[in-house]
Design a protein around this motif. Structure first.
Motif, PDB file in Angstrom:
ATOM      1  N   TYR A   1       0.849  -1.325   0.176  1.00 38.16           N
ATOM      2  CA  TYR A   1      -0.190  -0.019  -0.075  1.00 38.16           C
ATOM      3  C   TYR A   1       0.841   1.345   0.134  1.00 38.16           C
ATOM      4  O   TYR A   1       1.723   1.364   0.834  1.00 38.16           O
ATOM      5  CB  TYR A   1      -0.896  -0.020   1.173  1.00 38.16           C
ATOM      6  CG  TYR A   1      -1.942  -0.974   1.281  1.00 38.16           C
ATOM      7  CD1 TYR A   1      -1.855  -2.205   1.733  1.00 38.16           C
ATOM      8  CD2 TYR A   1      -3.188  -0.405   0.537  1.00 38.16           C
ATOM      9  CE1 TYR A   1      -2.818  -3.052   1.580  1.00 38.16           C
ATOM     10  CE2 TYR A   1      -4.384  -1.373   0.798  1.00 38.16           C
ATOM     11  CZ  TYR A   1      -4.022  -2.664   1.140  1.00 38.16           C
ATOM     12  OH  TYR A   1      -5.303  -3.740   0.872  1.00 38.16           O
TER      13      TYR A   1
ATOM     14  N   SER B   1      -3.374   3.243  -0.312  1.00 35.11           N
ATOM     15  CA  SER B   1      -4.013   3.038  -1.605  1.00 35.11           C
ATOM     16  C   SER B   1      -3.004   1.864  -2.318  1.00 35.11           C
ATOM     17  O   SER B   1      -1.997   1.925  -2.028  1.00 35.11           O
ATOM     18  CB  SER B   1      -3.618   4.235  -2.567  1.00 35.11           C
ATOM     19  OG  SER B   1      -3.867   3.859  -3.792  1.00 35.11           O
TER      20      SER B   1
ATOM     21  N   THR C   1      -8.004   8.514  -4.864  1.00 38.36           N
ATOM     22  CA  THR C   1      -6.961   7.222  -5.055  1.00 38.36           C
ATOM     23  C   THR C   1      -6.964   6.438  -3.753  1.00 38.36           C
ATOM     24  O   THR C   1      -6.548   5.351  -4.017  1.00 38.36           O
ATOM     25  CB  THR C   1      -5.436   7.820  -5.280  1.00 38.36           C
ATOM     26  OG1 THR C   1      -5.544   9.033  -6.214  1.00 38.36           O
ATOM     27  CG2 THR C   1      -4.565   6.867  -5.112  1.00 38.36           C
ATOM     28  N   TYR C   2      -7.296   6.826  -2.633  1.00 38.37           N
ATOM     29  CA  TYR C   2      -7.214   6.004  -1.384  1.00 38.37           C
ATOM     30  C   TYR C   2      -8.466   5.094  -1.029  1.00 38.37           C
ATOM     31  O   TYR C   2      -9.757   5.953  -1.052  1.00 38.37           O
ATOM     32  CB  TYR C   2      -7.003   6.869  -0.323  1.00 38.37           C
ATOM     33  CG  TYR C   2      -5.274   7.552  -0.628  1.00 38.37           C
ATOM     34  CD1 TYR C   2      -5.336   8.546  -1.207  1.00 38.37           C
ATOM     35  CD2 TYR C   2      -4.483   6.954  -0.284  1.00 38.37           C
ATOM     36  CE1 TYR C   2      -4.130   9.205  -1.672  1.00 38.37           C
ATOM     37  CE2 TYR C   2      -3.075   7.210  -0.592  1.00 38.37           C
ATOM     38  CZ  TYR C   2      -2.859   8.588  -1.236  1.00 38.37           C
ATOM     39  OH  TYR C   2      -1.726   8.848  -1.630  1.00 38.37           O
ATOM     40  N   SER C   3      -8.522   4.247  -0.836  1.00 36.89           N
ATOM     41  CA  SER C   3      -9.651   3.047  -0.579  1.00 36.89           C
ATOM     42  C   SER C   3      -9.865   2.822   0.875  1.00 36.89           C
ATOM     43  O   SER C   3     -11.012   2.462   1.152  1.00 36.89           O
ATOM     44  CB  SER C   3      -9.469   2.026  -1.320  1.00 36.89           C
ATOM     45  OG  SER C   3      -8.464   1.196  -1.046  1.00 36.89           O
TER      46      SER C   3
END
Length: 123
Positions: free
Chosen positions: A32, A99, A109-111
């Motif tokens: 990540y 991400s 962009t970041y989940s």
């Protein structure tokens, strides 16, 4: 999916340092890209800093460049934000984000996101 827990926030004086930590669980951490975002009262969430999977590259918002440093320790599944010379305008909830795609400064962009930690800089 990786779960993120931030810590280290608090109430500080102008010019004080503070270090935030974010520990990840439930997933391989080193795949990540990581970032810190913040949200001040009455404002939207904004990018603070990001770091690549290996830590070789990092990026900063202009407002914190030269004062904040992002780092990570993949052995400890952790990412840090060292903050120096804090100002009242740094007061916000700070969020850790992960991400799989990139270390960009775009929120989308970041989940994966943590719950946030409050930083208050008293004037």
């Amino acid at each position: 999916q990786v779960q993120l827990v931030e810590s280290g926030g608090g109430l500080v004086q102008i010019g004080d340092p503070l270090r935030l930590s974010c520990v990840a669980s439930r997933g391989p951490f080193d795949v990540y890209h990581m970032a810190w975002f913040r949200q001040a009262p009455g404002k939207g969430r904004e990018f603070v800093a990001s770091i690549s999977t290996t830590g070789e590259s990092s990026g900063y918002a202009n407002s914190v460049k030269g004062r904040f440093t992002i780092s990570r320790d993949n052995h400890k599944n952790a990412v840090y934000l060292q903050m120096r010379s804090l100002k009242p305008e740094d007061t916000a909830i700070y969020y850790c984000a992960a991400s799989l795609w990139s270390d960009s400064d775009y929120e989308s962009t970041y989940s994966n996101w943590g719950q946030g930690t409050q930083v208050t800089v008293r004037s």
